[in-house]
Motif scaffolding. Structure first.
Motif, mmCIF file in Angstrom:
data_model
loop_
_atom_site.group_PDB
_atom_site.id
_atom_site.type_symbol
_atom_site.label_atom_id
_atom_site.label_comp_id
_atom_site.label_asym_id
_atom_site.label_seq_id
_atom_site.Cartn_x
_atom_site.Cartn_y
_atom_site.Cartn_z
ATOM 1 N N ARG A 6 2.302 1.882 -3.476
ATOM 2 C CA ARG A 6 1.300 2.493 -4.362
ATOM 3 C C ARG A 6 1.081 3.951 -4.022
ATOM 4 O O ARG A 6 1.098 4.818 -4.890
ATOM 5 C CB ARG A 6 -0.026 1.735 -4.248
ATOM 6 C CG ARG A 6 -0.100 0.515 -5.140
ATOM 7 C CD ARG A 6 -1.543 0.084 -5.349
ATOM 8 N NE ARG A 6 -2.213 -0.176 -4.077
ATOM 9 C CZ ARG A 6 -2.263 -1.381 -3.497
ATOM 10 N NH1 ARG A 6 -1.682 -2.409 -4.078
ATOM 11 N NH2 ARG A 6 -2.873 -1.555 -2.347
ATOM 12 N N GLN A 7 0.885 4.210 -2.709
ATOM 13 C CA GLN A 7 0.653 5.585 -2.242
ATOM 14 C C GLN A 7 1.700 6.542 -2.779
ATOM 15 O O GLN A 7 1.409 7.675 -3.143
ATOM 16 C CB GLN A 7 0.743 5.638 -0.717
ATOM 17 C CG GLN A 7 -0.563 5.515 0.005
ATOM 18 C CD GLN A 7 -0.331 5.324 1.507
ATOM 19 O OE1 GLN A 7 0.797 5.465 1.991
ATOM 20 N NE2 GLN A 7 -1.381 4.995 2.223
ATOM 21 N N GLN A 11 0.827 -1.210 0.000
ATOM 22 C CA GLN A 11 0.000 0.000 0.000
ATOM 23 C C GLN A 11 0.866 1.268 0.000
ATOM 24 O O GLN A 11 0.553 2.253 -0.657
ATOM 25 C CB GLN A 11 -0.888 -0.040 1.243
ATOM 26 C CG GLN A 11 -1.972 0.996 1.253
ATOM 27 C CD GLN A 11 -2.586 1.108 2.647
ATOM 28 O OE1 GLN A 11 -2.290 0.296 3.542
ATOM 29 N NE2 GLN A 11 -3.420 2.101 2.844
ATOM 30 N N ARG A 12 1.960 1.230 0.734
ATOM 31 C CA ARG A 12 2.864 2.384 0.779
ATOM 32 C C ARG A 12 3.561 2.591 -0.565
ATOM 33 O O ARG A 12 3.824 3.716 -0.974
ATOM 34 C CB ARG A 12 3.937 2.179 1.853
ATOM 35 C CG ARG A 12 3.376 2.130 3.244
ATOM 36 C CD ARG A 12 3.856 3.323 4.056
ATOM 37 N NE ARG A 12 3.456 3.172 5.444
ATOM 38 C CZ ARG A 12 3.895 3.936 6.423
ATOM 39 N NH1 ARG A 12 4.757 4.894 6.179
ATOM 40 N NH2 ARG A 12 3.482 3.745 7.652
#
Ligand SMILES: [Zn+2]
Ligand SMILES: [Zn+2]
Length: 334
Positions: free
Chosen positions: A269-270, A266-267
């Motif tokens: 992608r963020q 997720q990080r």
């Protein structure tokens, strides 16, 4: 036993010695573990730290960053109002130290930030036997396992070979991580010029002057003629620069980010990272639990990060433990 060090809003306090360790607010006397800005703040009356940490603080804050400074050698015994203090290598960034505090037959080690994996840019962590070990908890969850940094660097070099027309922009925290990435690239045999963001110049120069060779570096300025990074170059920049306008001036930029957080998809992608590099200057779960065992401490205090998980592990393993809720330390530095 609990009197020797205690948690206060300003940070970790030794009432008997009248000093604080890595205080998050200005105090009369501060002992500083390392130069990251959440641990090493300006405005203290007196600062005791390693030569490198004092130099780094001066680089960042200017010569008036404290009322007075005192340099301590690793292993040197200093007595402060009857309390014995020694600094020991923490393996985190250049100059980083654990601080051992002894008094009344009790020995407490405050680790600051630390890691156990090899780092060509600083002295290696040494476990210090103690009664109470104060550990960071940045990556204190079993999901955090950090691969060999050399493996991640090999991935970067593979990508550079695969996409010779693209400029690889590596986001890396300015103190420690950036220099480690550069040194690891040199260790892997990469001898081309490495281009660095302006925010890294002073610290890279300092590492060189302190005896950490980084090879040929050049500022990544496109304005100056002849200095622009050629296609396929590696550029190292602060994390915030990889996805902003700054990076768009290079040929087909490929965003890389060197951080322990790159374990978390997720990080990745963020942050819009194309090539995540799991390179951490903090201990992973295995290193944290291994280190706690090696110190032989009967009691553990956990600071910044996932304190609860580490406290739970300690309790399951028969070690008394508690979280120290000190506000002001950030994990983003990683
Ligand atoms: Zn740090
Ligand atoms: Zn920290």
């Amino acid at each position: 036993m609990a009197q020797l060090l205690r948690s206060r809003p300003e940070g970790l306090c030794c009432p008997e010695g009248n000093f604080f360790i890595d205080p998050v607010r200005p105090v009369e006397r501060a002992l500083i573990t390392h130069g990251h800005s959440d641990h090493a703040r300006a405005g203290h009356g007196a600062v005791l730290a390693t030569r490198e940490t004092l130099d780094i603080m001066e680089l960042r804050y200017g010569p008036g960053f404290a009322g007075s400074v005192q340099e301590v050698q690793l292993g040197e015994r200093i007595t402060i109002d009857g309390v014995e203090v020694t600094f020991h290598p923490a393996g985190h960034v250049l100059g980083s130290a654990q601080i051992c505090v002894e008094g009344g037959g009790t020995r407490i080690v405050a680790s600051g930030d630390y890691k156990r994996s090899p780092d060509p840019t600083c002295a290696s962590f040494e476990p210090i036997p103690c009664d109470i070990f104060i550990t960071e908890a940045t990556f204190a969850l079993p999901v955090f396992t950090h691969p060999d940094a050399s493996h991640e660097i090999a991935q970067l070099l593979k990508s550079v070979r695969q996409f010779p027309e693209r400029t690889h922009i590596v986001g890396a925290y300015t103190l420690g991580k950036a220099q480690r990435v550069i040194a690891l690239l040199r260790d892997a045999g990469y001898n081309d010029t490495i281009f660095i963001h302006g925010a890294l110049v002073k610290l890279c120069d300092y590492y060189e002057s302190a005896g950490v060779p980084l090879g040929i570096l050049q500022p990544a300025t496109v304005e100056e003629r002849g200095a622009a990074p050629p296609a396929g170059a590696i550029v190292v920049a602060p994390p915030a620069a990889i996805d902003d306008r700054w990076s768009r001036r290079f040929a087909d930029p490929l965003a890389c980010f060197a951080s322990g957080w790159m374990r978390i998809r997720q990080r990745v992608r963020q942050r819009g990272v194309e090539l995540p590099l799991i390179i951490s200057d903090h201990a992973d779960w295995e290193e944290l639990t291994q280190t706690i065992r090696e110190t032989g401490a009967g009691e553990v205090w956990a600071t910044h990060g996932r304190e609860e998980a580490l406290v739970r592990w300690c309790e399951l393993n028969g070690i008394a433990a508690k979280p120290l809720h000190i506000a002001g330390y950030e994990d983003e530095a990683e």
